[in-house]
Design an enzyme around this catalytic site. Structure first.
Site, PDB file in Angstrom:
ATOM      1  CG  HIS A  83      -0.233   0.003   2.534  1.00 43.77           C
ATOM      2  ND1 HIS A  83      -0.214  -1.087   3.377  1.00 43.77           N
ATOM      3  CD2 HIS A  83       0.494   0.957   3.146  1.00 43.77           C
ATOM      4  CE1 HIS A  83       0.480  -0.792   4.452  1.00 43.77           C
ATOM      5  NE2 HIS A  83       0.929   0.443   4.335  1.00 43.77           N
TER       6      HIS A  83
HETATM    7  P1  TYD Z   1      -2.056  -3.296   7.366  1.00 42.19           P
HETATM    8  O1  TYD Z   1      -1.643  -1.876   7.487  1.00 42.19           O
HETATM    9  O2  TYD Z   1      -2.805  -3.701   6.140  1.00 42.19           O
HETATM   10  O3  TYD Z   1      -0.786  -4.244   7.551  1.00 42.19           O
HETATM   11  P2  TYD Z   1       0.463  -4.497   6.602  1.00 42.19           P
HETATM   12  O4  TYD Z   1       0.591  -3.311   5.723  1.00 42.19           O
HETATM   13  O5  TYD Z   1       1.609  -4.658   7.512  1.00 42.19           O
HETATM   14  O6  TYD Z   1       0.272  -5.740   5.846  1.00 42.19           O
HETATM   15  O7  TYD Z   1      -2.873  -3.665   8.655  1.00 42.19           O
HETATM   16  C1  TYD Z   1      -3.285  -4.990   8.938  1.00 42.19           C
HETATM   17  C2  TYD Z   1      -4.534  -4.915   9.808  1.00 42.19           C
HETATM   18  O8  TYD Z   1      -4.225  -4.285  11.045  1.00 42.19           O
HETATM   19  C3  TYD Z   1      -5.642  -4.117   9.166  1.00 42.19           C
HETATM   20  O9  TYD Z   1      -6.858  -4.783   9.469  1.00 42.19           O
HETATM   21  C4  TYD Z   1      -5.619  -2.797   9.874  1.00 42.19           C
HETATM   22  C5  TYD Z   1      -5.054  -3.140  11.233  1.00 42.19           C
HETATM   23  N1  TYD Z   1      -4.233  -2.063  11.790  1.00 42.19           N
HETATM   24  C6  TYD Z   1      -4.725  -1.333  12.862  1.00 42.19           C
HETATM   25  O10 TYD Z   1      -5.837  -1.558  13.362  1.00 42.19           O
HETATM   26  N2  TYD Z   1      -3.938  -0.335  13.395  1.00 42.19           N
HETATM   27  C7  TYD Z   1      -2.717  -0.063  12.901  1.00 42.19           C
HETATM   28  O11 TYD Z   1      -2.025   0.859  13.416  1.00 42.19           O
HETATM   29  C8  TYD Z   1      -2.227  -0.816  11.774  1.00 42.19           C
HETATM   30  C9  TYD Z   1      -0.877  -0.544  11.185  1.00 42.19           C
HETATM   31  C10 TYD Z   1      -3.017  -1.808  11.270  1.00 42.19           C
END
Ligand code: TYD
Length: 139
Positions: A56
């Site tokens: 992302h």
């Molecule tokens: P995501 O940012 O998609 O993780 P990555 O980029 O590491 O693969 O986040 C994964 C899940 O965690 C998503 O459901 C959102 C949640 N999340 C939070 O609730 N708070 C946060 O600060 C972060 C980074 C993620």
């Protein structure tokens, strides 16, 4: 920011205080170390070696990634150019500005990725589709 390019990504050498009596190292991040105020800290751990995190970009958010333990690769993409950074030192930070696509991969066993972030979690700040990201960068 929409117009951020790969060359705005910064590698930060974090000061390391080595104990004179061999009791290990200490690194510090404090006010002024990063180009933004840290409003959130999260960390990734127990990531399987074949898993990819990230995938992302952010509209506004900036963050600094640190391999607190072990190592991983960060693929960075500004819509035109790509680069890969290997993080494997707890005293090195990768500062990723907004508007940069990132993917984290090749996590070593026991790797811990610390993220120091400029804002609280806001799903509306994410661009999660690569095609949307490229479109956003060419707007
Ligand atoms: P995501 O940012 O998609 O993780 P990555 O980029 O590491 O693969 O986040 C994964 C899940 O965690 C998503 O459901 C959102 C949640 N999340 C939070 O609730 N708070 C946060 O600060 C972060 C980074 C993620």
């Amino acid at each position: 920011m929409q117009n951020q390019r790969i060359d705005s990504i910064e590698l930060l050498e974090i000061s390391k205080i080595s104990d004179p009596d061999g009791r290990g190292n200490l690194s510090v991040i404090e006010k002024g170390t990063l180009p933004y105020e840290v409003k959130r800290v999260y960390y990734l751990y127990d990531v399987p070696s074949d898993a990819t995190r990230g995938g992302h970009a952010h509209l506004e958010l900036q963050q600094c990634l640190i391999a607190l333990s072990g190592s991983f690769d960060v693929l960075l993409d500004d819509g035109k150019n790509r680069t890969k950074v290997h993080l494997n030192k707890p005293n090195r930070g990768l500062i990723i500005p907004s508007g940069i696509w990132r993917e984290l991969e090749n996590f070593s066993s026991g790797a811990v990725c610390l993220a120091l972030v400029s804002d609280v979690y806001k799903e509306e700040d994410y661009i999660r589709d690569y095609k949307d990201f490229v479109f956003y960068k060419t707007k």
